[in-house]
Enzyme design. Sequence first.
Site, PDB file in Angstrom:
ATOM      1  N   SER A  11     -20.253 -23.208 -84.729  1.00 19.92           N
ATOM      2  CA  SER A  11     -19.418 -24.226 -85.362  1.00 19.92           C
ATOM      3  C   SER A  11     -18.725 -23.696 -86.618  1.00 19.92           C
ATOM      4  CB  SER A  11     -20.304 -25.428 -85.722  1.00 19.92           C
ATOM      5  OG  SER A  11     -19.709 -26.190 -86.745  1.00 19.92           O
TER       6      SER A  11
HETATM    7  N1  LIG Z   1     -16.147 -33.681 -89.745  1.00 17.37           N
HETATM    8  C1  LIG Z   1     -17.425 -33.090 -89.430  1.00 17.37           C
HETATM    9  C2  LIG Z   1     -17.390 -32.578 -87.995  1.00 17.37           C
HETATM   10  C3  LIG Z   1     -18.736 -32.025 -87.563  1.00 17.37           C
HETATM   11  C4  LIG Z   1     -18.771 -31.797 -86.059  1.00 17.37           C
HETATM   12  O1  LIG Z   1     -18.042 -32.438 -85.274  1.00 17.37           O
HETATM   13  N2  LIG Z   1     -19.630 -30.876 -85.646  1.00 17.37           N
HETATM   14  C5  LIG Z   1     -19.802 -30.624 -84.228  1.00 17.37           C
HETATM   15  C6  LIG Z   1     -20.084 -29.133 -84.010  1.00 17.37           C
HETATM   16  S1  LIG Z   1     -18.649 -28.172 -84.246  1.00 17.37           S
HETATM   17  C7  LIG Z   1     -21.028 -31.380 -83.737  1.00 17.37           C
HETATM   18  O2  LIG Z   1     -21.981 -31.509 -84.448  1.00 17.37           O
HETATM   19  N3  LIG Z   1     -20.962 -31.873 -82.506  1.00 17.37           N
HETATM   20  C8  LIG Z   1     -22.067 -32.532 -81.909  1.00 17.37           C
HETATM   21  C9  LIG Z   1     -21.893 -34.017 -81.780  1.00 17.37           C
HETATM   22  O3  LIG Z   1     -20.936 -34.582 -82.358  1.00 17.37           O
HETATM   23  O4  LIG Z   1     -22.703 -34.616 -81.101  1.00 17.37           O
HETATM   24  C10 LIG Z   1     -17.739 -31.976 -90.433  1.00 17.37           C
HETATM   25  O5  LIG Z   1     -16.799 -31.425 -91.025  1.00 17.37           O
HETATM   26  O6  LIG Z   1     -18.923 -31.695 -90.671  1.00 17.37           O
END
Ligand SMILES: N[C@@H](CCC(=O)N[C@@H](CS)C(=O)NCC(=O)O)C(=O)O
Length: 222
Positions: A11
């Site tokens: 990520s």
């Molecule tokens: N706006 C958030 C986005 C975080 C995000 O979407 N992370 C993704 C990984 S790249 C995640 O955790 N996805 C898993 C999910 O949403 O279930 C940030 O900047 O921390």
Amino acid sequence: MSVVLYHSPMSAYCRSVLLVAKAVGVPLDRRIINVFENEQFKPEFVAINPQHTVPTLVDGDLVLWESRAILTYLVGRYGKDKTLYPDDVKVRAKVDALLYFDCGTLMQRWKAVVVPLMGGSTHTPSPESLKQLHEALSWLETMLIRHKGKFAAGTEDPTVADFALVAGMSSYEACGFFQAETYPVLGAWLERCKKVMPGYQEMAGDDAAKFAELMRSKMNKA
Ligand SMILES: N[C@@H](CCC(=O)N[C@@H](CS)C(=O)NCC(=O)O)C(=O)O
């Protein structure tokens, strides 16, 4: 008490936190959440962050998610000075504007390109999504032209905005969606960031390369 970071090396959001933690010198107790294996939905993680996203930081009784909020917190709490998130109201406003641009525009457009590649049915980005991503990159190039030779908010030293942007750029570059020849000022800024951000290769470059490898393997299977 140690500062715990739940993260995924794949990520870009997490990479910005690793880089800023390194820059301010706070050691992290790193715990990997493999989002490709849906580990973020495990009840014990959802109990910490009901939105089940990484990065998630736990510092004593503070539980924080949203990467850019984590960046500014780390600087406020552990930074030796305010260079990374300056106190000057106008400079801070520019830093904040770039953080919002990164969150609300650039990364959203990146997601529209990369989500179909990783898990969608077509495994190809739509021409429209690529056009939108490049439009946002060209806006960033124009912003940087105004601050040529400096960092993104016009400062002599990098701020959290540079760290947030560079984390995304590590993915765009590794995946072949960013070429310095197309965006020379952005390219020069990226190289400057790589030089001054401690641990860039280890905390961002190597993992972005692994992400690109994973993305290509999914495309090849399609
Ligand atoms: N706006 C958030 C986005 C975080 C995000 O979407 N992370 C993704 C990984 S790249 C995640 O955790 N996805 C898993 C999910 O949403 O279930 C940030 O900047 O921390």
